[in-house]
Design a protein around this motif. Sequence first.
Motif, PDB file in Angstrom:
ATOM      1  N   ARG A  34      23.876 -28.887  27.710  1.00  0.00           N
ATOM      2  CA  ARG A  34      23.817 -28.700  26.269  1.00  0.00           C
ATOM      3  C   ARG A  34      22.362 -28.734  25.829  1.00  0.00           C
ATOM      4  O   ARG A  34      21.687 -29.759  25.963  1.00  0.00           O
ATOM      5  CB  ARG A  34      24.601 -29.790  25.546  1.00  0.00           C
ATOM      6  N   LEU A  35      21.883 -27.619  25.320  1.00  0.00           N
ATOM      7  CA  LEU A  35      20.526 -27.525  24.823  1.00  0.00           C
ATOM      8  C   LEU A  35      20.493 -27.837  23.333  1.00  0.00           C
ATOM      9  O   LEU A  35      21.432 -27.527  22.600  1.00  0.00           O
ATOM     10  CB  LEU A  35      19.950 -26.134  25.053  1.00  0.00           C
ATOM     11  N   SER A  36      19.404 -28.438  22.899  1.00  0.00           N
ATOM     12  CA  SER A  36      19.195 -28.727  21.496  1.00  0.00           C
ATOM     13  C   SER A  36      17.844 -28.185  21.063  1.00  0.00           C
ATOM     14  O   SER A  36      16.915 -28.111  21.862  1.00  0.00           O
ATOM     15  CB  SER A  36      19.237 -30.239  21.225  1.00  0.00           C
ATOM     16  N   CYS A  37      17.741 -27.835  19.808  1.00  0.00           N
ATOM     17  CA  CYS A  37      16.479 -27.388  19.235  1.00  0.00           C
ATOM     18  C   CYS A  37      16.359 -27.965  17.840  1.00  0.00           C
ATOM     19  O   CYS A  37      17.195 -27.677  16.979  1.00  0.00           O
ATOM     20  CB  CYS A  37      16.412 -25.862  19.191  1.00  0.00           C
ATOM     21  N   VAL A  38      15.339 -28.762  17.627  1.00  0.00           N
ATOM     22  CA  VAL A  38      15.115 -29.414  16.347  1.00  0.00           C
ATOM     23  C   VAL A  38      14.012 -28.681  15.587  1.00  0.00           C
ATOM     24  O   VAL A  38      12.939 -28.417  16.143  1.00  0.00           O
ATOM     25  CB  VAL A  38      14.733 -30.887  16.528  1.00  0.00           C
ATOM     26  N   VAL A  39      14.281 -28.377  14.330  1.00  0.00           N
ATOM     27  CA  VAL A  39      13.329 -27.692  13.467  1.00  0.00           C
ATOM     28  C   VAL A  39      12.688 -28.700  12.534  1.00  0.00           C
ATOM     29  O   VAL A  39      13.378 -29.483  11.878  1.00  0.00           O
ATOM     30  CB  VAL A  39      14.009 -26.587  12.648  1.00  0.00           C
ATOM     31  N   SER A  40      11.376 -28.678  12.453  1.00  0.00           N
ATOM     32  CA  SER A  40      10.655 -29.537  11.525  1.00  0.00           C
ATOM     33  C   SER A  40       9.657 -28.710  10.736  1.00  0.00           C
ATOM     34  O   SER A  40       9.329 -27.583  11.106  1.00  0.00           O
ATOM     35  CB  SER A  40       9.950 -30.672  12.262  1.00  0.00           C
ATOM     36  N   GLY A  41       9.171 -29.269   9.644  1.00  0.00           N
ATOM     37  CA  GLY A  41       8.263 -28.546   8.781  1.00  0.00           C
ATOM     38  C   GLY A  41       9.007 -27.865   7.651  1.00  0.00           C
ATOM     39  O   GLY A  41      10.231 -27.939   7.553  1.00  0.00           O
ATOM     40  N   ARG A  42       8.259 -27.193   6.816  1.00  0.00           N
ATOM     41  CA  ARG A  42       8.836 -26.596   5.622  1.00  0.00           C
ATOM     42  C   ARG A  42       9.313 -25.172   5.878  1.00  0.00           C
ATOM     43  O   ARG A  42       8.560 -24.332   6.373  1.00  0.00           O
ATOM     44  CB  ARG A  42       7.813 -26.598   4.490  1.00  0.00           C
ATOM     45  N   THR A  43      10.547 -24.923   5.526  1.00  0.00           N
ATOM     46  CA  THR A  43      11.092 -23.568   5.528  1.00  0.00           C
ATOM     47  C   THR A  43      11.245 -23.103   4.087  1.00  0.00           C
ATOM     48  O   THR A  43      11.418 -23.919   3.178  1.00  0.00           O
ATOM     49  CB  THR A  43      12.438 -23.504   6.254  1.00  0.00           C
ATOM     50  N   PHE A  44      11.196 -21.808   3.887  1.00  0.00           N
ATOM     51  CA  PHE A  44      11.127 -21.267   2.537  1.00  0.00           C
ATOM     52  C   PHE A  44      12.427 -20.651   2.045  1.00  0.00           C
ATOM     53  O   PHE A  44      12.545 -20.302   0.872  1.00  0.00           O
ATOM     54  CB  PHE A  44       9.990 -20.238   2.453  1.00  0.00           C
ATOM     55  N   SER A  45      13.388 -20.510   2.909  1.00  0.00           N
ATOM     56  CA  SER A  45      14.681 -19.973   2.534  1.00  0.00           C
ATOM     57  C   SER A  45      15.676 -20.318   3.623  1.00  0.00           C
ATOM     58  O   SER A  45      15.328 -20.957   4.619  1.00  0.00           O
ATOM     59  CB  SER A  45      14.610 -18.455   2.321  1.00  0.00           C
ATOM     60  N   THR A  46      16.908 -19.888   3.441  1.00  0.00           N
ATOM     61  CA  THR A  46      17.892 -20.067   4.499  1.00  0.00           C
ATOM     62  C   THR A  46      17.501 -19.225   5.706  1.00  0.00           C
ATOM     63  O   THR A  46      16.831 -18.202   5.568  1.00  0.00           O
ATOM     64  CB  THR A  46      19.291 -19.682   4.022  1.00  0.00           C
ATOM     65  N   TYR A  47      17.904 -19.658   6.874  1.00  0.00           N
ATOM     66  CA  TYR A  47      17.494 -18.960   8.080  1.00  0.00           C
ATOM     67  C   TYR A  47      18.577 -19.003   9.143  1.00  0.00           C
ATOM     68  O   TYR A  47      19.330 -19.964   9.258  1.00  0.00           O
ATOM     69  CB  TYR A  47      16.194 -19.541   8.640  1.00  0.00           C
ATOM     70  N   ALA A  48      18.607 -17.952   9.902  1.00  0.00           N
ATOM     71  CA  ALA A  48      19.441 -17.916  11.083  1.00  0.00           C
ATOM     72  C   ALA A  48      18.687 -18.547  12.253  1.00  0.00           C
ATOM     73  O   ALA A  48      17.456 -18.621  12.249  1.00  0.00           O
ATOM     74  CB  ALA A  48      19.815 -16.479  11.430  1.00  0.00           C
ATOM     75  N   MET A  49      19.431 -19.001  13.243  1.00  0.00           N
ATOM     76  CA  MET A  49      18.810 -19.549  14.443  1.00  0.00           C
ATOM     77  C   MET A  49      19.454 -18.927  15.661  1.00  0.00           C
ATOM     78  O   MET A  49      20.603 -18.492  15.615  1.00  0.00           O
ATOM     79  CB  MET A  49      18.941 -21.069  14.489  1.00  0.00           C
ATOM     80  N   GLY A  50      18.703 -18.907  16.727  1.00  0.00           N
ATOM     81  CA  GLY A  50      19.234 -18.303  17.928  1.00  0.00           C
ATOM     82  C   GLY A  50      18.556 -18.799  19.178  1.00  0.00           C
ATOM     83  O   GLY A  50      17.597 -19.577  19.133  1.00  0.00           O
ATOM     84  N   TRP A  51      19.099 -18.346  20.298  1.00  0.00           N
ATOM     85  CA  TRP A  51      18.573 -18.672  21.612  1.00  0.00           C
ATOM     86  C   TRP A  51      18.272 -17.402  22.378  1.00  0.00           C
ATOM     87  O   TRP A  51      19.051 -16.438  22.338  1.00  0.00           O
ATOM     88  CB  TRP A  51      19.566 -19.517  22.416  1.00  0.00           C
ATOM     89  N   PHE A  52      17.158 -17.421  23.079  1.00  0.00           N
ATOM     90  CA  PHE A  52      16.754 -16.361  23.975  1.00  0.00           C
ATOM     91  C   PHE A  52      16.408 -16.988  25.315  1.00  0.00           C
ATOM     92  O   PHE A  52      16.213 -18.197  25.407  1.00  0.00           O
ATOM     93  CB  PHE A  52      15.540 -15.604  23.422  1.00  0.00           C
TER      94      PHE A  52
END
Length: 126
Positions: A19-37
Motif C-alpha cells: 500500500r503506497l501513500s502520498c501526502v500533500v503539503s503546502g498551499r493548493t489553489f483549487s480542487t485537484y485530482a491525484m494520481g500515480w505513475f
Amino acid sequence: QVQLVESGGGLVQAGGSLRLSCVVSGRTFSTYAMGWFRQAPEKEREFVAAISWSGSSTYYADSVKGRFTISRSNAKNTVYLQMNNLKPEDTAVYFCAVKYGAAQAMGVAGNGMDYWGKGTLVTVSS
C-alpha cells in the motif's frame, strides 16, 4: 510550495501486496485530482491510476485493473494506492502527482501534471 511525499515502497514477492501513500503539503489553489505513475528502468513513465477530488471517479491503466485500487482522504491530504497480486512487471519507481482539474486528464498522453513527488521504489521478485 506544494510538496508530495510518497511512502510504502519496498520489496515484495510476486502475488503479495503493498500500500503506497502520498501526502500533500503546502498551499493548493483549487480542487485537484491525484494520481500515480510509474517508471521502470529503460522505460518511459506510464500512467497507473487517478482519482477525482471527490473520490467519485477513478481511472486505471489496463495493466493494473482489478489488482490496484486508488483512494484518497482529503482530510489527511493523502492519496493511496493499494496494490494486490503484484507481478514482477510492476517493479518500478512509483510517483504520485497532482493536477488541477479533472482526473481523467491525468491518463491522457501529453497532459502535464502540476506537481510531482520524488518517487518510491517497488520491487517485486519472482
